[in-house]
Enzyme design. Structure first.
Site, PDB file in Angstrom:
ATOM      1  N   HIS A 112      35.300  76.772  24.227  1.00  0.00           N
ATOM      2  CA  HIS A 112      36.382  75.956  23.697  1.00  0.00           C
ATOM      3  C   HIS A 112      37.636  76.009  24.559  1.00  0.00           C
ATOM      4  CE1 HIS A 112      33.904  76.051  20.061  1.00  0.00           C
ATOM      5  NE2 HIS A 112      34.535  74.948  19.723  1.00  0.00           N
ATOM      6  N   GLY A 113      37.934  77.169  25.078  1.00  0.00           N
ATOM      7  CA  GLY A 113      39.166  77.236  25.867  1.00  0.00           C
ATOM      8  C   GLY A 113      39.242  78.508  26.675  1.00  0.00           C
TER       9      GLY A 113
END
Lengths: 462, 339
Positions: free
Chosen positions: A316-317
């Protein structure tokens, strides 16, 4: 281009009209041009990255199919390294610089913008070469169809992450104009817009306000903000996915459902069967199973589960907060699995027990979202601390206005109504009065109560 | 197909009715809240001021003061009002620019009392840092509120992202691209052809200050001057040019006397901190604006070099904020043209 933009509301009807006017053999050209235009509206130069992915994986697919043993493995690895390499360069490079800066002081940050939806494109494209390698998928010889598989505009920036055997087939099939597809597609788009614009965009300013300075708020407001973000992230991503499925449906193309009322899940296991289903499936098929899955000893199994969940967080990040978010999900999943063996079957099916399970799952998931939302670990801990800091000092309160509360009530009622179905199918079974009442209600909500400060879809940044 | 046609017609009719009813509800109950949300109350102010002012002064933050040392807190427009028999009022808000002025001027009625408009012509606002400022998203939203259309359409435009909604990273990226690629209008022998080259040289100390000083705050301020003022106005593509041109046209259509007030910049500091090349670029831009808008029929009041460096409130940043001395000078200068 954003789904919730006037730009899209003009672009999409034109594409749909042309799509049905064109002969089937030319439609791939239209979809390719439309998808290129759709993506270029974000940032023109980055379309080249997508073309690069398409060319590499198209060639690798053919080479994997036509070679054997080591050469076959080589081309698979070439595809994986190219895709993951791009991802690392654009998404994770600066994170690794931060990690290594103490050891390599001359290393510098890259001044680049993350291409929108890069993690989605690379994962989708990779699934194709992996499937070709496994022999489950024939290599696509027509580069146009393969390009559309990676680029298909309704789902290109935030999924669902489709496999080639489903989306590829859908893109190749001849779709004739059917009123049923149009009405179902429009229903889904309407509902998706409602969920994104009336729910997510109304909650976003409240959540942003709280997270910008959490210590200024009463603990009751902190709790409210946590719940608000739980609903916001769901509405944001679910709204996007619903519009994506609806837009594809208008073109006669079926996409998989990415959500199935995840907050009604009675356990973490169920939650991951209902939340971002396409990503869960991807990690299960291409990471969890290859490293042994559940058919290993207990220690390896625990390690595998934690690794896969942490990786999905990292997907996701590029931040520790996402890794912790994933890790905590894995941890609770394991704890739940451990306890589930101790619970008698009769109790596990008891409605009160299941309701308790759903509430407990929602509360825990809501707490874990803090790590997903906070910009860094310090902020995440501050937010969690604020939930349990009771004080008589004057502090701020997070105030939900009546419109937002009304919109939440509408959402909850609709979500309960469609619990065992999907919005379009649910409406299909209603009489004309109910159907049109719902359309008009949603149209009024969109016109009067949508968030006036529009926000980009959260998952676009991934 | 026939079924679809009828359903589409029904949907369009219901949609139109919904929009009509929504407009009534929205205008009555929610519109004022949204004006406040986007800090767009100038529209309400304009509705009343246009009927009881002879002159309207459209300005950003340059009009007022934030200086603690000021004993006179009057804004430029208030000073003008004090000095003139005419009733002069201001429509002002921090960081606004030509687009906002244009949208507001379009709201002036043909039967309004106001006959003269003074619009600040801020040379800095033509530069990339202001055009791509992170405030631009909010300003673009407010500009939709200022547009002339039924309120529900404004709401639809806002909800459906029909405004400049670039991310902060994208705006920074565009600025960087402009600084790196756009050639600046400097003499042949000058070694730096882009803002990025010039700024780097200044930051790294290879380009010494004209007075020989070299300290971090001054370097930082000098870099800021370079990035802010070292640009050449592209009359074909600069959005401010388009908006100011349109202001001239709208003023003509409405039969309003239009005065552009070319605001004072801290040319003294630009000269002493960076050097004659920057002064040259600023001068060229100034001249271009004066020539262009005089040619188009507007009156351009040139205050560009009128205020001393010490009369700027912000001594460590590039702004058009003036202390009371500066404001009196500017007010008197504009007033000469109104008389």
């Amino acid at each position: 281009m954003l789904f919730n933009s006037l730009h899209f509301l003009v672009f999409f009807p034109i594409v749909t009209l042309l799509y049905y006017l064109l002969k089937h053999k030319y439609r791939w050209i239209l979809l390719f041009i439309a998808s290129t235009y759709f993506y270029s509206a974000f940032f023109l130069p980055y379309i080249l990255i997508l073309y690069f992915i398409i060319i590499i994986d198209y060639i690798c697919g053919i080479l994997i199919e036509n070679t054997k043993n080591k050469a076959k493995l080589f081309w698979l690895l070439f595809s994986i390294i190219s895709n993951i390499g791009l991802l690392v360069y654009f998404k994770y490079y600066n994170f690794f610089v931060d990690v290594l800066v103490n050891y390599l002081p001359n290393i510098k940050h890259l001044d680049i913008i993350l291409p929108i939806g890069l993690s989605f494109h690379t994962f989708q494209s990779l699934s194709y070469t992996i499937e070709v390698y496994k022999g489950n998928q024939k290599a696509e010889k027509h580069i146009g169809y393969f390009a559309n598989y990676v680029l298909f505009f309704p789902q290109m920036v935030a999924g669902p992450i489709e496999r080639y055997d489903s989306l590829g087939k859908e893109l190749r099939s001849k779709h004739v104009f059917k009123f049923k597809n149009i009405s179902k597609g429009l229903r889904l788009i309407l509902y998706g817009l409602f969920v994104k614009m009336c729910i997510a965009d109304n909650l976003a300013p409240l959540v942003n306000e709280f997270y910008s300075n959490p210590t200024q708020y009463y603990s009751s407001s902190a709790w409210l903000a946590l719940v608000a973000f739980s609903i916001q992230i769901y509405a944001d991503f679910y709204g996007y996915s619903t519009i994506a499925v609806g837009a594809a449906r208008l073109l006669g193309i079926n996409l998989m459902d990415n959500f199935k009322q995840p907050y009604f899940a009675t356990s973490f296991y169920q939650f991951w069967q209902r939340w971002h289903i396409s990503l869960t499936t991807w990690f299960r098929n291409y990471v969890f199973f290859p490293i042994g899955g559940s058919y290993v000893n207990a220690f390896r199994w625990i390690t595998n589960v934690l690794l896969v969940f942490s990786l999905s967080g990292f997907w996701h990040g590029a931040n520790y907060t996402f890794i912790i978010w994933g890790f905590l999900h894995g941890l609770f999943y394991l704890i739940e699995k451990g306890f589930s063996n101790l619970i008698p079957v009769t109790l596990a099916k008891n409605k009160i027990f299941l309701t308790f399970g759903a509430i407990a799952t929602f509360i825990l998931v809501t707490f874990i979202w803090v790590f997903f939302r906070a910009e860094n670990l310090v902020k995440a801990i501050l937010v969690l601390k604020q939930c349990f800091t009771y004080t008589f000092d004057a502090k701020k309160e997070l105030i939900f206005n009546y419109q937002t509360i009304a919109m939440l009530v509408v959402l909850i009622l609709l979500e309960i109504s469609i619990y065992k179905s999907r919005f379009d199918k649910f409406l299909q079974n209603q009489n004309i009065t109910i159907r049109w009442s719902v359309y008009i209600l949603l149209a009024f909500c969109l016109l009067l109560f949508s968030g006036i400060q529009s926000y980009q879809f959260i998952y676009f940044q991934f | 197909m026939k079924k679809l046609f009828y359903k589409l017609c029904a949907a369009l009719v219901i949609g139109a009715i919904s929009i009509y009813i929504s407009n009534i509800i929205y205008t009555k109950y929610f519109y004022k809240n949204d004006l406040e949300l986007f800090d767009a109350k100038m529209l309400l102010k304009l509705d009343s001021l246009q009927f009881n002012s002879d002159v309207l002064y459209f300005a950003e933050s340059s009009n007022g003061t934030t200086a603690y040392s000021d004993t006179c807190l009057l804004s430029i427009s208030q000073m003008m009002d004090t000095l003139s028999p005419l009733k002069i009022n201001a429509i002002e808000h921090g960081a606004i620019h030509a687009k906002t002025y244009l949208n507001l001027i379009k709201h002036i009625n043909s039967n309004a009392l106001v006959k003269t408009l003074v619009v600040t012509l801020n040379a800095r606002s033509f530069g990339s840092p202001w055009i791509n400022s992170k405030l631009e998203t909010n300003l673009s939203q407010a500009n939709i509120i200022y547009e002339s259309m039924p309120p529900i359409f404004k709401r639809i435009k806002l909800s459906f992202n029909a405004f400049d909604n670039k991310s902060v990273q994208m705006r920074d990226y565009i600025n960087e691209q402009n600084w790196s690629k756009n050639k600046i209008n400097v003499p042949e022998e000058f070694p730096y052809k882009t803002v990025r080259q010039w700024d780097n040289a200044m930051a790294n100390g290879t380009y010494l200050l004209p007075n020989g000083d070299w300290d971090i705050p001054k370097i930082s301020l000098a870099c800021s001057y370079i990035k802010t003022y070292a640009f050449s106005i592209d009359t074909l593509n600069n959005p401010r040019i388009k908006d100011f041109d349109e202001i001239v046209n709208v003023a003509k259509q409405k039969n309003l006397k239009l005065i552009f007030h070319l605001l004072a910049e801290n040319v003294q500091y630009a000269d002493s901190l960076v050097g004659k090349e920057l002064h040259h670029i600023m001068y060229e831009n100034k001249q271009l604006l004066i020539d262009r808008y005089t040619r188009k029929g507007a009156i351009v009041v040139n205050s560009f070099e009128l205020v001393n460096g010490k009369d700027f409130i912000d001594q460590n940043w590039t702004t058009e904020h003036y202390n009371q001395n500066g404001r009196w000078i500017l007010a008197k200068n504009v007033l000469k043209q109104i008389k």
